[in-house]
Write a protein that holds these residues in place. Structure first.
Motif, short mmCIF file in Angstrom:
data_model
loop_
_atom_site.label_atom_id
_atom_site.label_comp_id
_atom_site.label_asym_id
_atom_site.label_seq_id
_atom_site.Cartn_x
_atom_site.Cartn_y
_atom_site.Cartn_z
N UNK A 59 -18.56 -9.83 1.84
CA UNK A 59 -18.88 -10.02 3.25
C UNK A 59 -18.74 -11.48 3.65
N UNK A 60 -19.19 -12.38 2.79
CA UNK A 60 -19.07 -13.82 3.08
C UNK A 60 -17.60 -14.22 3.13
N UNK A 61 -16.81 -13.74 2.17
CA UNK A 61 -15.38 -14.04 2.15
C UNK A 61 -14.67 -13.42 3.36
N UNK A 62 -15.10 -12.22 3.73
CA UNK A 62 -14.52 -11.54 4.88
C UNK A 62 -14.76 -12.35 6.15
N UNK A 63 -15.95 -12.87 6.29
CA UNK A 63 -16.29 -13.66 7.48
C UNK A 63 -15.38 -14.88 7.59
N UNK A 64 -15.13 -15.54 6.48
CA UNK A 64 -14.23 -16.69 6.48
C UNK A 64 -12.80 -16.28 6.84
N UNK A 65 -12.37 -15.14 6.31
CA UNK A 65 -11.02 -14.64 6.61
C UNK A 65 -10.86 -14.36 8.10
N UNK A 66 -11.87 -13.78 8.70
CA UNK A 66 -11.78 -13.40 10.12
C UNK A 66 -11.65 -14.63 11.02
N UNK A 67 -12.38 -15.68 10.69
CA UNK A 67 -12.26 -16.93 11.46
C UNK A 67 -10.86 -17.50 11.31
N UNK A 68 -10.35 -17.50 10.07
CA UNK A 68 -9.01 -18.01 9.80
C UNK A 68 -7.95 -17.16 10.51
N UNK A 69 -8.13 -15.83 10.51
CA UNK A 69 -7.19 -14.93 11.18
C UNK A 69 -7.13 -15.21 12.67
N UNK A 70 -8.28 -15.47 13.26
CA UNK A 70 -8.33 -15.75 14.69
C UNK A 70 -7.56 -17.03 15.02
N UNK A 71 -7.79 -18.08 14.25
CA UNK A 71 -7.12 -19.36 14.49
C UNK A 71 -5.62 -19.24 14.25
N UNK A 72 -5.24 -18.49 13.21
CA UNK A 72 -3.82 -18.30 12.92
C UNK A 72 -3.14 -17.53 14.04
#
Length: 351
Positions: A59-72
């Motif tokens: 869940x912690x890793x997923x949260x980081x991925x989602x922020x990165x996906x949004x910026x990308x």
């Protein structure tokens, strides 16, 4: 301990106390069974604790991925907005020799692409843990499944886009000037792009599939944000103020608030490009919305369940779609409560 129990059994048999022996044996069996059950329970508890730890890490890793996906996604959309502005000029035959000779002008835009590849490993991993997650996290699994559905649409749009680019490249490579760097080849290329209808036809085809792909990026971006918001609401227990502060930190903008007598005809330009904004119901009640697009060209009714987060669809087709969307919040009888004007890269949070 085993020798101690064995000695007791032997003494009972020697004393010819068969009844007591069987009672004792049964009691010993019960103690053994209880011991095994306790050991299994401890083992299950340890396994469950290990599983929950892994879920929390995912869940912690997923949260980081989602922020990165949004910026990308925002970076990729900048590319396609630029491409859209150029292709509009090509399709409408508004370019000149000077434009193509300008070194800052991308004359081969219809051969370019920018693939959006969001991080999805932890999305898949969390969904696979559906049967193991707590009841509290079940709504998050459902939200992730919607994101996976949008991922499928995104990939399908890319497949069509990729095939179109391959077809255009084949079309280019059959031209005698293609690949030439001498003055004659460059002049032939410019003349071809300015005067050949087949080139504008290919540019239009590229434009269509490119806009579809960019549109699916905005769809994925919104679903991605809906999941991120659900994590913040469930895991971090965000209230509406904390959620607004978080979304603002990502460069998003709250919709403008208006009174019920406000008309969409009075709504000034709020969106530079078509996209899919975020709707968040931060109440325990069902919320009823009515959206009016482009001076009334389309009206849509939306129902948001308690704590439902979802995207607000843009309309019609194209990167430069509807500039203005007016959202009206209604009570259960259809009476207006307030209105909101959509903003580019915006969100509406009902509290």
């Amino acid at each position: 301990m085993i020798k101690f129990f064995r000695k007791i059994r032997q003494n009972l048999l020697l004393e010819n106390k068969t009844g007591k022996y069987f009672k004792y044996a049964i009691g010993e069996i019960i103690l053994v069974v209880i011991g095994i059950l306790i050991a299994l329970q401890v083992n299950n508890w340890n396994e469950n604790r290990k599983t929950q730890k892994e879920i929390n890490e995912t869940l912690s890793n997923l949260e980081q991925d989602l922020v990165a996906n949004y910026k990308l996604a925002n970076e990729k959309l900048k590319f396609y907005k630029r491409a859209d502005s150029i292709i509009r000029l090509i399709v409408n035959n508004q370019l000149t020799v000077d434009d193509y000779q300008n070194p800052r002008f991308s004359g081969n835009v219809i051969l370019n692409w920018n693939l959006y590849t969001p991080q999805t490993d932890n999305v898949d991993k969390f969904i696979k843990s559906e049967d193991l997650v707590s009841k509290q996290l079940k709504p998050l699994v459902n939200q992730l499944k919607l994101l996976k559905q949008q991922e499928t649409w995104l990939n399908n749009a890319w497949d069509k886009f990729d095939k179109t680019i391959d077809d255009i490249y084949s079309f280019y490579s059959n031209q005698e000037w293609f690949g030439g760097q001498d003055a004659l080849s460059i002049n032939q290329e410019i003349d071809f792009k300015l005067n050949n209808p087949a080139y504008r036809q290919k540019a239009f085809l590229y434009w269509v599939v490119m806009q579809n792909y960019a549109n699916n990026i905005t769809r994925y971006r919104s679903e991605n944000l809906a999941v991120l918001g659900k994590i913040k609401q469930i895991r971090n227990n965000y209230n509406h103020q904390e959620m607004s502060a978080f979304l603002d930190s990502l460069g998003m903008h709250q919709f403008k608030v208006f009174d019920c007598d406000f008309s969409i005809n009075d709504l000034s330009l709020g969106r530079q490009y078509r996209s899919h904004e975020l709707l968040l119901n931060f109440t325990e009640n069902t919320v009823y919305l009515k959206t009016t697009h482009n001076k009334g060209s389309r009206i849509e009714e939306i129902t948001l369940k308690p704590y439902e987060f979802r995207k607000l669809s843009g309309w019609p087709f194209g990167i430069k779609g509807d500039y203005n969307i007016l959202v009206e919040q209604l009570d259960k009888d259809g009476n207006c409560i307030k209105k909101f004007g959509a903003l580019h890269n915006g969100y509406l949070l009902i509290k």
